[in-house]
Design a protein around this motif. Sequence first.
Motif, short mmCIF file in Angstrom:
data_model
loop_
_atom_site.label_atom_id
_atom_site.label_comp_id
_atom_site.label_asym_id
_atom_site.label_seq_id
_atom_site.Cartn_x
_atom_site.Cartn_y
_atom_site.Cartn_z
N GLN A 36 -17.74 1.72 -3.54
CA GLN A 36 -18.93 1.16 -2.92
C GLN A 36 -20.16 1.61 -3.69
OE1 GLN A 36 -17.77 2.53 1.12
NE2 GLN A 36 -17.99 0.38 1.70
N PRO A 37 -21.25 0.84 -3.57
CA PRO A 37 -22.45 1.15 -4.35
C PRO A 37 -22.89 2.60 -4.20
CG PRO A 37 -22.68 -0.97 -3.26
CD PRO A 37 -21.42 -0.37 -2.74
N GLY A 38 -23.05 3.27 -5.31
CA GLY A 38 -23.53 4.64 -5.30
C GLY A 38 -22.52 5.67 -4.82
N GLN A 39 -21.28 5.25 -4.63
CA GLN A 39 -20.28 6.19 -4.11
C GLN A 39 -19.12 6.33 -5.08
OE1 GLN A 39 -19.23 5.80 0.00
NE2 GLN A 39 -21.19 4.85 0.54
N SER A 40 -18.22 7.22 -4.73
CA SER A 40 -17.10 7.47 -5.60
C SER A 40 -15.96 6.48 -5.34
CB SER A 40 -16.59 8.89 -5.38
OG SER A 40 -15.60 9.22 -6.33
N LEU A 41 -14.90 6.62 -6.12
CA LEU A 41 -13.73 5.77 -5.92
C LEU A 41 -12.93 6.28 -4.73
CD1 LEU A 41 -14.30 5.92 -9.18
CD2 LEU A 41 -12.13 4.70 -9.28
N THR A 42 -12.52 5.36 -3.89
CA THR A 42 -11.71 5.68 -2.73
C THR A 42 -10.43 4.87 -2.78
OG1 THR A 42 -13.69 6.09 -1.41
CG2 THR A 42 -11.62 5.73 -0.21
N LEU A 43 -9.32 5.53 -2.62
CA LEU A 43 -8.04 4.83 -2.66
C LEU A 43 -7.86 3.99 -1.40
CD1 LEU A 43 -5.32 4.45 -4.15
CD2 LEU A 43 -4.44 6.37 -2.81
N ILE A 44 -7.56 2.70 -1.62
CA ILE A 44 -7.27 1.80 -0.50
C ILE A 44 -5.79 1.92 -0.13
CG2 ILE A 44 -7.14 -0.61 0.24
CD1 ILE A 44 -9.46 -1.18 -1.72
N ALA A 45 -4.93 1.73 -1.14
CA ALA A 45 -3.50 1.71 -0.87
C ALA A 45 -2.71 1.85 -2.16
CB ALA A 45 -3.10 0.42 -0.17
N THR A 46 -1.46 2.23 -1.98
CA THR A 46 -0.48 2.23 -3.07
C THR A 46 0.36 0.98 -2.92
OG1 THR A 46 -0.43 4.64 -3.01
CG2 THR A 46 1.39 3.53 -4.12
N ALA A 47 0.44 0.22 -3.99
CA ALA A 47 1.23 -1.03 -3.96
C ALA A 47 2.65 -0.72 -4.35
CB ALA A 47 0.61 -2.04 -4.93
N ASN A 48 3.58 -0.92 -3.44
CA ASN A 48 4.98 -0.59 -3.67
C ASN A 48 5.74 -1.86 -4.01
OD1 ASN A 48 4.60 2.20 -2.82
ND2 ASN A 48 4.41 1.37 -0.76
N GLN A 49 6.52 -1.81 -5.06
CA GLN A 49 7.30 -2.97 -5.46
C GLN A 49 8.42 -3.23 -4.48
OE1 GLN A 49 10.60 -3.21 -7.19
NE2 GLN A 49 10.35 -5.41 -7.24
N GLY A 50 8.43 -4.45 -3.94
CA GLY A 50 9.51 -4.85 -3.04
C GLY A 50 9.39 -4.36 -1.62
N SER A 51 8.31 -3.70 -1.30
CA SER A 51 8.12 -3.24 0.09
C SER A 51 6.64 -3.24 0.42
CB SER A 51 8.72 -1.85 0.29
OG SER A 51 8.04 -0.90 -0.50
N GLU A 52 6.34 -2.94 1.66
CA GLU A 52 4.96 -2.98 2.12
C GLU A 52 4.14 -1.88 1.47
OE1 GLU A 52 4.44 -4.40 6.33
OE2 GLU A 52 3.53 -2.40 6.49
N ALA A 53 2.87 -2.18 1.23
CA ALA A 53 1.99 -1.18 0.63
C ALA A 53 1.75 -0.02 1.59
CB ALA A 53 0.66 -1.83 0.26
N THR A 54 1.40 1.10 1.02
CA THR A 54 1.09 2.30 1.80
C THR A 54 -0.42 2.45 1.84
OG1 THR A 54 3.12 3.35 1.00
CG2 THR A 54 1.45 4.77 2.02
N TYR A 55 -1.01 2.33 3.02
CA TYR A 55 -2.47 2.32 3.16
C TYR A 55 -2.99 3.71 3.50
CZ TYR A 55 -2.32 -2.73 2.90
OH TYR A 55 -2.13 -4.00 2.44
#
Lengths: 115, 107
Positions: A38-57
């Motif tokens: 976000q503007p003026g802020q650091s990187l924040t992890l949204i999720a890990t994308a897992n192959q063949g299964s649901e992402a981990t948020y």
Amino acid sequence: SAVISQKPSRDICQRGTSLTIQCQVDSQVTMMFWYRQQPGQSLTLIATANQGSEATYESGFVIDKFPISRPNLTFSTLTVSNMSPEDSSIYLCSVERAGQIPVSTFGSGTRLTVV
Amino acid sequence: AQRVTQPEKLLSVFKGAPVELKCNYSYSGSPELFWYVQYSRQRLQLLLRHISRESIKGFTADLNKGETSFHLKKPFAQEEDSAMYYCALRDTDKLIFGTGTRLQVFP
């Protein structure tokens, strides 16, 4: 290191619509991640994308808002759904190269502006 | 909670001056720490990692567990060092980033 192609590089979207961001890697990778800056802020992890299964948020992020697909080991998409101005951010795809010391490589980012 | 703190948003120096970008961390365990750099109009890229004990582009960073710090240093700054610098901590599979420090090196 892996070469990442992320698109679109930028977009201006109307509130209430959705945008899908694509991340293509030139080699198979185990770990793919989606970050938000976000503007003026650091990187924040949204999720890990897992192959063949649901992402981990991460805490604060939900699948309904940020659905993620990972159909294979070289490709992933992140959708920002029902957008509002607060979703205006840079979204980054990242992959991790396996090894004794995992190293993250980043895409060039997608600059999203919601009006 | 795991956290990375970069207290300076902006650091301005003249060419040839020493540079120290501060990074402090909070982590319950043995930390893996990194410095990432983003030059203007370029993507975020790895600068160095503590476990390699390497010097990249003249930059070094030493892990000080007693002070929970991983400050980035360079004895003589160059104009091309001007960029955004992020300190990051690995927490299992993910990276936790600090808020970043913009380094400006004036001629």
